[in-house]
Design a protein around this motif. Structure first.
Motif: not given
Lengths: 109, 109, 109, 109
Positions: A15, A24, A29, A67, A71, A74
């Motif tokens: 990324r 993102h 996401l 993904y 996430l 994140k």
């Protein structure tokens, strides 16, 4: 180093090399997860499980997982911890003596 | 033992205690992933990322991951291997010099 | 003849010419709706609404609608009736005095 | 007045009484479609079509249709026109002589 950390590091490296962190955000996401889940589902459209193409299932599942790991990262969620915690909660919603052998939802048990 | 093996073992134990393996064919597990992805998406409906409820995001993401790990197990996929392999493929579809800083799809680069 | 009947007739004609009714069971038609909904969602991935491609949105929305009309036909549902009935139910779940101007779900009002 | 216009007018009235137009941008309406498509799919999870609950299928399909009509309205798409146009395009992608009796995707015919 554990597997999830290793996968996540590889995803973040991929990324960042492309300067994609700006896109993102958690909402997008989550869209990504749904979109890839749809592509996974497409492998089973109009057919039973044994007739799906294993290679394509593998690729679409990898996209969903990618993904999902991004996430989790994140939000700084610990993937192992949140899944084990969910299993613990589901053990209460689906007690063995009521849920055994039935596919009913917890609110119909 | 690595993380993913540990999570998968816990999921399988939860499933087997309830005699649910009979329901968990790949097609329905893929439905499960899509359904949970939709519930995750719902956390972001009509709002921006910062306004989503972190606890609920955590629970829905855990559900997506749980079904994804169960599907991987069903096919005997190595989660780390398939995600790293997908990153490698995507590195070819999205070369850094073309993909940097743009959200375009590979067929529009 | 009303619009929905006309659209449904055209869809059934297209389906029958290809001998596809054998594949169109309700479960797989629902997969079709989810898959096309994912392709629609993809038009908005990493971007705000105004940056989506209107032509592609149109095509993906048409696909969602096509499968939705086919599923309604399969159950012999009257599309107008079931949507108006759902609006009536939602009017109770979301009374104007409580729901006005807020995006909260009914169970949080 | 035709059916689709009548349904759309009822949806817009319901929306405006609650001052919800502010939330109904195309991206979030597309999320709505995906979320409701997931709830529809849930009616078929772990079961074959005949075992799904018809009343619940009806309600979830109505939700999918409601958001689909609202999204069409947002773009000023004519629902009949866009679905008939899509059927025309699909007739080219799936010519009867190649597509008859097979569930293959057009790129595999």
């Amino acid at each position: 180093m554990n597997d999830i950390k290793e996968i996540t590091d590889a995803l973040i490296k991929f990324r960042n090399e492309r300067d994609w962190e700006q896109f993102h955000n958690p909402k997008d996401l989550s869209l990504g997860i749904s979109i890839e889940a749809g592509e996974l589902l497409e492998q089973f459209l109009w057919k039973d499980s044994p007739n799906a193409n294993t290679e394509k299932v593998k690729e679409e599942l990898a996209d969903v997982l990618a993904y999902a790991f991004l996430l989790a990262e994140k939000y700084d969620f610990d993937v192992k911890k949140i899944v084990l915690e969910k299993i613990r909660k589901n053990s209460e919603k689906y007690p063995v003596d009521k849920a055994k052998g039935t596919a009913k939802k917890y609110n119909e048990l």
